[in-house]
Design a protein around this motif. Structure first.
Motif, short mmCIF file in Angstrom:
data_model
loop_
_atom_site.label_atom_id
_atom_site.label_comp_id
_atom_site.label_asym_id
_atom_site.label_seq_id
_atom_site.Cartn_x
_atom_site.Cartn_y
_atom_site.Cartn_z
N GLY A 1 19.12 12.32 -18.62
CA GLY A 1 20.33 12.23 -18.49
C GLY A 1 20.92 11.05 -17.77
N GLU A 2 21.87 10.84 -17.00
CA GLU A 2 22.24 9.71 -16.47
C GLU A 2 21.30 9.04 -15.63
N LYS A 3 21.49 7.93 -15.33
CA LYS A 3 20.47 7.07 -14.51
C LYS A 3 21.03 7.16 -12.96
N PHE A 4 20.07 7.28 -12.14
CA PHE A 4 20.60 7.03 -10.62
C PHE A 4 20.38 5.63 -10.35
N PRO A 5 21.21 5.28 -9.18
CA PRO A 5 20.76 3.74 -8.73
C PRO A 5 19.59 3.57 -7.94
N LEU A 6 18.91 2.85 -8.28
CA LEU A 6 17.47 2.54 -7.37
C LEU A 6 17.93 1.31 -6.34
N THR A 7 18.16 1.59 -5.03
CA THR A 7 18.66 0.51 -4.18
C THR A 7 17.64 0.00 -3.33
N ILE A 8 18.11 -1.06 -2.86
CA ILE A 8 17.26 -2.05 -1.88
C ILE A 8 17.04 -1.17 -0.60
N GLY A 9 17.75 -0.32 -0.34
CA GLY A 9 17.62 0.60 0.92
C GLY A 9 16.66 1.63 0.62
N MET A 10 16.69 2.02 -0.37
CA MET A 10 15.60 3.11 -0.94
C MET A 10 14.08 2.43 -0.83
N ASP B 1 9.76 9.78 -1.35
CA ASP B 1 10.18 11.17 -1.65
C ASP B 1 11.49 11.02 -2.17
N THR B 2 11.74 11.29 -3.29
CA THR B 2 12.99 10.91 -4.12
C THR B 2 14.25 11.59 -3.32
N GLN B 3 14.18 12.84 -2.95
CA GLN B 3 15.29 13.52 -2.70
C GLN B 3 15.68 12.81 -1.21
N THR B 4 14.58 12.62 -0.39
CA THR B 4 14.91 11.85 0.93
C THR B 4 15.51 10.79 1.12
N LEU B 5 14.91 9.78 0.10
CA LEU B 5 15.34 8.58 -0.10
C LEU B 5 16.74 8.34 -0.54
N GLU B 6 17.02 9.17 -1.67
CA GLU B 6 18.51 9.31 -2.25
C GLU B 6 19.61 9.57 -1.22
N ASN B 7 19.16 10.71 -0.28
CA ASN B 7 20.20 11.17 0.53
C ASN B 7 20.60 10.09 1.72
N LEU B 8 19.24 9.71 2.11
CA LEU B 8 19.43 8.57 3.46
C LEU B 8 20.18 7.21 2.78
N SER B 9 19.97 6.82 1.64
CA SER B 9 20.48 5.63 1.47
C SER B 9 21.87 5.70 0.92
N ALA C 1 1.03 -1.12 0.22
CA ALA C 1 -0.11 0.01 0.03
C ALA C 1 0.73 1.30 -0.19
N LEU C 2 1.95 1.29 -0.91
CA LEU C 2 2.90 2.28 -1.01
C LEU C 2 2.48 3.55 -1.63
N ASP C 3 2.58 4.84 -1.15
CA ASP C 3 2.29 5.73 -2.05
C ASP C 3 3.46 6.25 -2.78
N LEU C 4 3.38 6.00 -4.13
CA LEU C 4 4.60 6.50 -4.72
C LEU C 4 5.19 7.85 -5.17
#
Length: 212
Positions: free
Chosen positions: A184-193, A204-212, A155-158
Motif C-alpha cells: 500500500g501507501e508508503k510511510f515516511p522514514l524520518t531522520i528521527g526514526m 522496532d518499526t511500531q515503536t520508532l514510528e510512534n515515537l517519531s 552496528a545496528l540490528d535492523l
C-alpha cells in the motif's frame, strides 16, 4: 646594548621557530628537521662550549633541542588536519538545522552518512521529521545501500525493518515489485526514526514510528 644581545637573539629565534612551524607541514620534513635539531643541540653545548659561552647564547642550544622534540611530537599535526573529514555543517555551510535539533556525536555521524550517501538540502530546514523518502527524494536503490551502511557504521540490528514499507523497489526489478505488492501507501522514514534506532541499537518499526 651588548647585555641585551642574548635576549634579542632568543626572541628572534623563537619568532623564527613559530614561523617555521606553520611553514613546515609535511610529516617527513618536520621529522627530518626535528631529528637534526635534537642532534645539533647537544653538539652546540658539549662540542662548542667555548664560543657558545663567549656569545652568552647557551639557551640557543636548549631551544634547538626542545624545538626538535616538538617537531617530532607534532610531525603529523597538519597531516591529520587535512585528512580529518569536515563536519557536514562545514561542508554544507548553508544547511539549516531546526531549533533543538540534536547535535551529539551520534547525530553528527548520521548527518555525515546522509550527506555522503543521499545528500542533504542546503536551503531547507533539517528536522527530526525530515523523511528520506518524501523530503530527501531517496529511492529504493539508494535506501538499500544507505541502510547497509547504517547497519555497518553503527552496528545496528535492523530487526523488523521492511524496506517496502517506505520505498518502492527499482522499476526494472520485476521480482522485487511482486514482493512489494500489497504494501500500500508508503510511510515516511524520518531522520528521527534513524536517530532513535541508533540510540537504542535496534529497529522496532511500531515503536520508532510512534515515537517519531
Amino acid at each position: 646594548m651588548t647585555e641585551y644581545a642574548p635576549w634579542i637573539t632568543l626572541i628572534l629565534l623563537v619568532a623564527l621557530a613559530v614561523w617555521l612551524d606553520k611553514k613546515m607541514q609535511h610529516p617527513a620534513f618536520r621529522t627530518g628537521v626535528g631529528l637534526t635539531l635534537i642532534v645539533v643541540g647537544p653538539i652546540l653545548v658539549f662540542g662548542s662550549t667555548r664560543w657558545i659561552t663567549e656569545l652568552q647564547s647557551n639557551s640557543v642550544a636548549v631551544l634547538a633541542f626542545s624545538y626538535g622534540i616538538r617537531l617530532l611530537i607534532t610531525r603529523n599535526k597538519y597531516h591529520l588536519q587535512r585528512n580529518c573529514p569536515p563536519h557536514p555543517l562545514l561542508r554544507a555551510p548553508t544547511m539549516n538545522l531546526a531549533p533543538n535539533f540534536p547535535e551529539d556525536p551520534v547525530m553528527q555521524q548520521l548527518l555525515q552518512l546522509l550527506h555522503e550517501e543521499i545528500g542533504l538540502p542546503k536551503h531547507k530546514t533539517i528536522r527530526l521529521q525530515t523523511s528520506l523518502n518524501f523530503d530527501l527524494g531517496c529511492d529504493g536503490s539508494e535506501a538499500k545501500q544507505f541502510m547497509e551502511m547504517l547497519e555497518q557504521e553503527f552496528a545496528l540490528d535492523l530487526g523488523d525493518y521492511d524496506t517496502y514499507r517506505y520505498f518502492n523497489p527499482p522499476l526494472f526489478d520485476v521480482f522485487l515489485k511482486r514482493r512489494a505488492k500489497g504494501h500500500g501507501e508508503k510511510f515516511p522514514l524520518t531522520i528521527g526514526m534513524l536517530y532513535l534506532a541508533i540510540k537504542t541499537n535496534s529497529w522496532d518499526t511500531q515503536t520508532l514510528e510512534n515515537l517519531s
